[in-house]
Design an enzyme around this catalytic site. Structure first.
Site, PDB file in Angstrom:
ATOM      1  N   GLU A  22       0.840  -1.200   0.000  1.00 26.85           N
ATOM      2  CA  GLU A  22       0.000   0.000   0.000  1.00 26.85           C
ATOM      3  C   GLU A  22       0.877   1.251   0.000  1.00 26.85           C
ATOM      4  O   GLU A  22       0.549   2.252  -0.641  1.00 26.85           O
ATOM      5  CB  GLU A  22      -0.919   0.026   1.223  1.00 26.85           C
ATOM      6  CG  GLU A  22      -1.984  -1.048   1.211  1.00 26.85           C
ATOM      7  CD  GLU A  22      -2.864  -0.986   2.438  1.00 26.85           C
ATOM      8  OE1 GLU A  22      -4.028  -0.567   2.286  1.00 26.85           O
ATOM      9  OE2 GLU A  22      -2.377  -1.331   3.538  1.00 26.85           O
ATOM     10  N   TYR A  54     -13.949  26.884  -0.907  1.00 28.66           N
ATOM     11  CA  TYR A  54     -13.872  25.430  -1.047  1.00 28.66           C
ATOM     12  C   TYR A  54     -12.783  24.980  -2.006  1.00 28.66           C
ATOM     13  O   TYR A  54     -12.264  23.877  -1.881  1.00 28.66           O
ATOM     14  CB  TYR A  54     -15.223  24.812  -1.415  1.00 28.66           C
ATOM     15  CG  TYR A  54     -15.970  25.485  -2.530  1.00 28.66           C
ATOM     16  CD1 TYR A  54     -15.652  25.255  -3.856  1.00 28.66           C
ATOM     17  CD2 TYR A  54     -17.019  26.357  -2.240  1.00 28.66           C
ATOM     18  CE1 TYR A  54     -16.348  25.872  -4.873  1.00 28.66           C
ATOM     19  CE2 TYR A  54     -17.724  26.972  -3.251  1.00 28.66           C
ATOM     20  CZ  TYR A  54     -17.390  26.724  -4.572  1.00 28.66           C
ATOM     21  OH  TYR A  54     -18.082  27.347  -5.575  1.00 28.66           O
ATOM     22  N   GLU A  74      -8.229   6.269   9.967  1.00 30.61           N
ATOM     23  CA  GLU A  74      -8.662   7.038  11.132  1.00 30.61           C
ATOM     24  C   GLU A  74      -7.706   8.205  11.376  1.00 30.61           C
ATOM     25  O   GLU A  74      -8.140   9.326  11.672  1.00 30.61           O
ATOM     26  CB  GLU A  74      -8.731   6.148  12.378  1.00 30.61           C
ATOM     27  CG  GLU A  74      -9.833   5.112  12.352  1.00 30.61           C
ATOM     28  CD  GLU A  74      -9.479   3.806  11.634  1.00 30.61           C
ATOM     29  OE1 GLU A  74     -10.217   2.827  11.836  1.00 30.61           O
ATOM     30  OE2 GLU A  74      -8.486   3.757  10.876  1.00 30.61           O
ATOM     31  N   LYS A  99     -11.890   4.374   1.403  1.00 31.23           N
ATOM     32  CA  LYS A  99     -10.755   3.610   0.879  1.00 31.23           C
ATOM     33  C   LYS A  99     -11.321   2.475   0.018  1.00 31.23           C
ATOM     34  O   LYS A  99     -11.390   1.322   0.440  1.00 31.23           O
ATOM     35  CB  LYS A  99      -9.913   3.071   2.041  1.00 31.23           C
ATOM     36  CG  LYS A  99      -8.603   2.443   1.637  1.00 31.23           C
ATOM     37  CD  LYS A  99      -7.790   2.070   2.871  1.00 31.23           C
ATOM     38  CE  LYS A  99      -6.477   1.431   2.471  1.00 31.23           C
ATOM     39  NZ  LYS A  99      -5.680   1.067   3.645  1.00 31.23           N
TER      40      LYS A  99
END
Length: 123
Positions: A22, A54, A74, A99
């Site tokens: 990853e 934004y 997290e 994810k």
């Protein structure tokens, strides 16, 4: 207050995860943000300087996703919510990190973590 700014589906390539592959290959992460903001000043002035821009927020969020890798989404979500709350006009922020390419050996649609933080809780 019921005023909100939403930015959804912000996609960026990051190298987050607990597995070496990853970190090496990376993957796409998708971020949704909802900000509680008093929009009355911006509505009255019609000036972008009186609201959360934004486009600039998106740039800052992408910089976090594409930046320093972390093990957990997290942790990534906590960093992203801190970016949102760095604007003093934001009273609370909800951040969801998706994810969709998580290393799960089964068919699935999405893995996501959602955090909501208020200015008072962070202070």
């Amino acid at each position: 207050m019921t005023d909100r700014i939403s930015l959804t589906g912000l996609r960026a390539h990051g190298r987050h995860g607990v597995f070496d592959f990853e970190r090496e290959q990376g993957q796409d992460f998708v971020v949704d943000v909802v900000l509680d903001v008093d929009l009355r000043p911006a509505a009255a002035s019609d000036d972008v300087g009186d609201t959360v821009h934004y486009g600039e927020l998106a740039e800052r969020l992408v910089a976090v996703v594409t930046g320093e890798p972390v093990n957990l989404i997290e942790t990534l979500a906590e960093r992203l919510v801190a970016v949102c709350l760095s604007d003093v006009r934001v009273s609370s922020a909800t951040v969801t990190v998706h994810k969709p390419q998580a290393p799960i050996p089964h068919d699935f649609a999405d893995v996501a973590v959602t955090l909501t933080r208020t200015r008072q809780a962070v202070a």
